[in-house]
Motif scaffolding. Structure first.
Motif, PDB file in Angstrom:
ATOM      1  N   GLY A   1       0.760  -1.240   0.000  1.00 44.13           N
ATOM      2  CA  GLY A   1       0.000   0.000   0.000  1.00 44.13           C
ATOM      3  C   GLY A   1       0.790   1.289   0.000  1.00 44.13           C
ATOM      4  N   SER A   2       2.108   1.245   0.145  1.00 46.63           N
ATOM      5  CA  SER A   2       2.879   2.484   0.230  1.00 46.63           C
ATOM      6  C   SER A   2       2.879   3.233  -1.099  1.00 46.63           C
ATOM      7  CB  SER A   2       4.320   2.186   0.648  1.00 46.63           C
ATOM      8  OG  SER A   2       5.100   3.360   0.614  1.00 46.63           O
ATOM      9  N   LEU A   3       2.765   4.542  -0.993  1.00 45.55           N
ATOM     10  CA  LEU A   3       2.843   5.417  -2.161  1.00 45.55           C
ATOM     11  C   LEU A   3       4.158   6.197  -2.199  1.00 45.55           C
ATOM     12  CD1 LEU A   3      -0.779   6.916  -2.088  1.00 45.55           C
ATOM     13  CD2 LEU A   3       0.042   4.959  -3.407  1.00 45.55           C
ATOM     14  N   TYR A   4       5.049   5.894  -1.264  1.00 43.07           N
ATOM     15  CA  TYR A   4       6.303   6.633  -1.145  1.00 43.07           C
ATOM     16  C   TYR A   4       7.193   6.315  -2.347  1.00 43.07           C
ATOM     17  CZ  TYR A   4       9.560   9.303   1.787  1.00 43.07           C
ATOM     18  OH  TYR A   4      10.375  10.278   2.304  1.00 43.07           O
ATOM     19  N   PRO A   5       7.627   7.322  -3.099  1.00 43.39           N
ATOM     20  CA  PRO A   5       8.494   7.072  -4.253  1.00 43.39           C
ATOM     21  C   PRO A   5       9.920   6.763  -3.807  1.00 43.39           C
ATOM     22  CG  PRO A   5       8.221   9.416  -3.939  1.00 43.39           C
ATOM     23  CD  PRO A   5       7.331   8.754  -2.917  1.00 43.39           C
ATOM     24  N   PRO A   6      10.765   6.261  -4.713  1.00 51.16           N
ATOM     25  CA  PRO A   6      12.175   6.071  -4.367  1.00 51.16           C
ATOM     26  C   PRO A   6      12.790   7.362  -3.836  1.00 51.16           C
ATOM     27  CG  PRO A   6      11.687   5.012  -6.447  1.00 51.16           C
ATOM     28  CD  PRO A   6      10.462   5.786  -6.076  1.00 51.16           C
ATOM     29  N   LYS A   7      13.614   7.230  -2.807  1.00 51.24           N
ATOM     30  CA  LYS A   7      14.187   8.376  -2.103  1.00 51.24           C
ATOM     31  C   LYS A   7      15.643   8.581  -2.505  1.00 51.24           C
ATOM     32  CE  LYS A   7      14.479  11.385   1.428  1.00 51.24           C
ATOM     33  NZ  LYS A   7      13.702  12.648   1.485  1.00 51.24           N
ATOM     34  N   ALA A   8      15.982   9.793  -2.926  1.00 51.40           N
ATOM     35  CA  ALA A   8      17.379  10.133  -3.220  1.00 51.40           C
ATOM     36  C   ALA A   8      18.121  10.327  -1.907  1.00 51.40           C
ATOM     37  CB  ALA A   8      17.441  11.393  -4.065  1.00 51.40           C
TER      38      ALA A   8
ATOM     39  N   PRO B   1      -6.030   7.513  -1.263  1.00 48.49           N
ATOM     40  CA  PRO B   1      -6.499   6.298  -0.599  1.00 48.49           C
ATOM     41  C   PRO B   1      -6.857   5.183  -1.577  1.00 48.49           C
ATOM     42  CG  PRO B   1      -7.492   8.216   0.404  1.00 48.49           C
ATOM     43  CD  PRO B   1      -6.797   8.703  -0.835  1.00 48.49           C
ATOM     44  N   PHE B   2      -7.477   5.547  -2.702  1.00 49.09           N
ATOM     45  CA  PHE B   2      -7.818   4.531  -3.705  1.00 49.09           C
ATOM     46  C   PHE B   2      -6.549   3.880  -4.251  1.00 49.09           C
ATOM     47  CE2 PHE B   2      -8.494   3.280  -8.129  1.00 49.09           C
ATOM     48  CZ  PHE B   2      -9.545   2.377  -7.986  1.00 49.09           C
ATOM     49  N   ALA B   3      -5.555   4.712  -4.581  1.00 47.65           N
ATOM     50  CA  ALA B   3      -4.302   4.175  -5.113  1.00 47.65           C
ATOM     51  C   ALA B   3      -3.616   3.280  -4.092  1.00 47.65           C
ATOM     52  CB  ALA B   3      -3.377   5.312  -5.530  1.00 47.65           C
ATOM     53  N   SER B   4      -3.641   3.695  -2.811  1.00 47.82           N
ATOM     54  CA  SER B   4      -2.981   2.925  -1.771  1.00 47.82           C
ATOM     55  C   SER B   4      -3.698   1.610  -1.483  1.00 47.82           C
ATOM     56  CB  SER B   4      -2.882   3.752  -0.487  1.00 47.82           C
ATOM     57  OG  SER B   4      -2.371   2.983   0.574  1.00 47.82           O
ATOM     58  N   LEU B   5      -4.998   1.690  -1.236  1.00 43.06           N
ATOM     59  CA  LEU B   5      -5.753   0.510  -0.811  1.00 43.06           C
ATOM     60  C   LEU B   5      -6.030  -0.465  -1.946  1.00 43.06           C
ATOM     61  CD1 LEU B   5      -8.332   2.221   1.568  1.00 43.06           C
ATOM     62  CD2 LEU B   5      -6.447   0.719   2.239  1.00 43.06           C
ATOM     63  N   VAL B   6      -6.313   0.057  -3.141  1.00 42.59           N
ATOM     64  CA  VAL B   6      -6.724  -0.797  -4.253  1.00 42.59           C
ATOM     65  C   VAL B   6      -5.569  -1.086  -5.210  1.00 42.59           C
ATOM     66  CG1 VAL B   6      -8.327  -1.059  -6.183  1.00 42.59           C
ATOM     67  CG2 VAL B   6      -9.082   0.071  -4.072  1.00 42.59           C
ATOM     68  N   LEU B   7      -4.988  -0.033  -5.771  1.00 46.29           N
ATOM     69  CA  LEU B   7      -3.954  -0.240  -6.786  1.00 46.29           C
ATOM     70  C   LEU B   7      -2.668  -0.819  -6.203  1.00 46.29           C
ATOM     71  CD1 LEU B   7      -4.396   3.001  -8.936  1.00 46.29           C
ATOM     72  CD2 LEU B   7      -5.506   0.770  -9.190  1.00 46.29           C
ATOM     73  N   ARG B   8      -2.304  -0.395  -4.986  1.00 46.75           N
ATOM     74  CA  ARG B   8      -1.086  -0.906  -4.350  1.00 46.75           C
ATOM     75  C   ARG B   8      -1.365  -2.031  -3.356  1.00 46.75           C
ATOM     76  NH1 ARG B   8       3.339   2.677  -4.880  1.00 46.75           N
ATOM     77  NH2 ARG B   8       3.147   3.573  -6.968  1.00 46.75           N
ATOM     78  N   GLY B   9      -2.618  -2.447  -3.238  1.00 51.63           N
ATOM     79  CA  GLY B   9      -2.945  -3.599  -2.389  1.00 51.63           C
ATOM     80  C   GLY B   9      -2.901  -3.330  -0.907  1.00 51.63           C
ATOM     81  N   GLY B  10      -3.052  -2.065  -0.517  1.00 56.17           N
ATOM     82  CA  GLY B  10      -2.971  -1.737   0.896  1.00 56.17           C
ATOM     83  C   GLY B  10      -4.022  -2.408   1.755  1.00 56.17           C
TER      84      GLY B  10
ATOM     85  N   ILE C   1      -4.910   2.772   8.096  1.00 58.94           N
ATOM     86  CA  ILE C   1      -4.329   3.939   8.762  1.00 58.94           C
ATOM     87  C   ILE C   1      -3.476   4.737   7.782  1.00 58.94           C
ATOM     88  CG2 ILE C   1      -2.668   4.682  10.515  1.00 58.94           C
ATOM     89  CD1 ILE C   1      -3.615   2.340  12.243  1.00 58.94           C
ATOM     90  N   TYR C   2      -2.654   4.045   7.010  1.00 58.43           N
ATOM     91  CA  TYR C   2      -1.788   4.735   6.053  1.00 58.43           C
ATOM     92  C   TYR C   2      -2.615   5.498   5.025  1.00 58.43           C
ATOM     93  CZ  TYR C   2       1.632   5.475   2.346  1.00 58.43           C
ATOM     94  OH  TYR C   2       2.429   6.052   1.389  1.00 58.43           O
ATOM     95  N   ALA C   3      -3.638   4.848   4.455  1.00 63.05           N
ATOM     96  CA  ALA C   3      -4.476   5.504   3.458  1.00 63.05           C
ATOM     97  C   ALA C   3      -5.202   6.703   4.066  1.00 63.05           C
ATOM     98  CB  ALA C   3      -5.479   4.508   2.882  1.00 63.05           C
ATOM     99  N   LEU C   4      -5.671   6.560   5.297  1.00 54.92           N
ATOM    100  CA  LEU C   4      -6.342   7.666   5.980  1.00 54.92           C
ATOM    101  C   LEU C   4      -5.390   8.838   6.181  1.00 54.92           C
ATOM    102  CD1 LEU C   4      -8.833   8.759   7.468  1.00 54.92           C
ATOM    103  CD2 LEU C   4      -8.004   7.599   9.530  1.00 54.92           C
TER     104      LEU C   4
ATOM    105  N   ALA D   1      -3.486  14.285   5.093  1.00 56.96           N
ATOM    106  CA  ALA D   1      -2.395  15.176   4.683  1.00 56.96           C
ATOM    107  C   ALA D   1      -2.837  16.091   3.548  1.00 56.96           C
ATOM    108  CB  ALA D   1      -1.184  14.351   4.258  1.00 56.96           C
ATOM    109  N   VAL D   2      -3.498  15.521   2.550  1.00 57.91           N
ATOM    110  CA  VAL D   2      -3.956  16.319   1.408  1.00 57.91           C
ATOM    111  C   VAL D   2      -4.982  17.352   1.848  1.00 57.91           C
ATOM    112  CG1 VAL D   2      -5.226  16.234  -0.769  1.00 57.91           C
ATOM    113  CG2 VAL D   2      -3.461  14.539  -0.299  1.00 57.91           C
TER     114      VAL D   2
END
Length: 266
Positions: free
Chosen positions: A125-132, A213-222, A231-234, A239-240
């Motif tokens: 479920g994480s949406l965090y992109p790769p971190k430099a 939340p949709f991307a996290s819970l559904v697309l990323r399998g959260g 909790i993460y999706a919420l 935040a937004v």
């Protein structure tokens, strides 16, 4: 000759996190500098217990200025800077991969992020992109954008396979206050035109509070992560919405300054 590496940790009131961050760097055997921006908790006291860590006062103005100062002014082309927030941890596997990657002299090393929620790993479920996190000295790599910054285009990057841990144990109130601060930055950058398409959406509509939340819970399998995933999706939605609310308040305050004789009624 292999390039040298110095680690920097940017911190302010990171008592719950700084110990585990420094403990993860101890096996690396490299100099570590804690750049403290005025902590009033036990951050510096805890860091002082690690003899390889130097504590230095640092005036933090923005992510962009901080990272560019370290990479562009403090280091030359044969030196690398490993820059972390205090709530991040380097695993032994990631460190070995970083050392091997530097043989190819990349400009930047990015790592995927393993998010933790309430001290536990979020498997899905994480949406965090790769971190430099690692940068070759002698150049500035970030451009101000939205509430934070983004890497300049056309850089020589290495994308690691092993994950960086992001495990923030500060109180939830600190998270909410961060979103207020990010909202103010987002408004400033929006007014300056320094925003991406996603950040423009953040500043002008609450739509991202539904998309994330949709991307996290559904697309990323959260949803497979159960309560942690929810909790993460919420938190992503909150935040937004907080940032959007701060932008609205800033716009209304600006309107009042420009039209002091008019009042708003509801």
């Amino acid at each position: 000759m292999k390039p040298s590496i110095t680690a920097y940790i940017l911190a302010k009131n990171e008592e719950p996190n700084i110990g585990k961050c420094l403990a993860s760097l101890e096996p690396c055997g490299i100099p570590v500098v804690l750049l403290d921006s005025g902590s009033i908790d036990r951050t510096k006291e805890i860091a002082g217990g690690f003899d390889f860590c130097q504590i230095q006062s640092f005036l933090f103005t923005s992510h962009t200025d901080a990272w560019n100062t370290i990479t562009g002014r403090w280091h030359t082309g044969n030196e690398y800077a490993l820059i972390l927030d205090a709530d991040m941890e380097i695993t032994p596997e990631l460190w070995c991969e970083i050392v091997q990657a530097l043989d190819g002299l990349p400009q930047v090393v990015l790592a995927p992020v393993m998010m933790y929620v309430e001290g536990r790993p979020l498997v899905h479920g994480s949406l965090y992109p790769p971190k430099a996190i690692v940068f070759r000295g002698g150049d500035e790599y970030f451009i101000a954008s939205g509430h934070c910054s983004r890497l300049k285009p056309r850089l020589g990057c290495y994308y690691a396979q092993n994950k960086l841990i992001h495990n923030d144990l500060k109180p939830y109130s600190a998270y909410l206050l961060s979103q207020v601060r990010y909202g103010r930055l987002l408004y400033q950058r929006y007014e300056q035109g320094c925003v991406s398409f996603k950040d423009r959406l953040r500043a002008t509509t609450p739509l991202m509070a539904f998309i994330h939340p949709f991307a996290s819970l559904v697309l990323r399998g959260g949803i497979l992560s159960g309560r942690l995933g929810i909790i993460y999706a919420l938190d992503r939605a909150i935040a937004v919405l907080v940032q959007y609310r701060v932008v609205l308040a800033s716009k209304l305050a600006q309107d009042r300054k420009q039209s002091p004789g008019q009042s708003t009624t509801s």
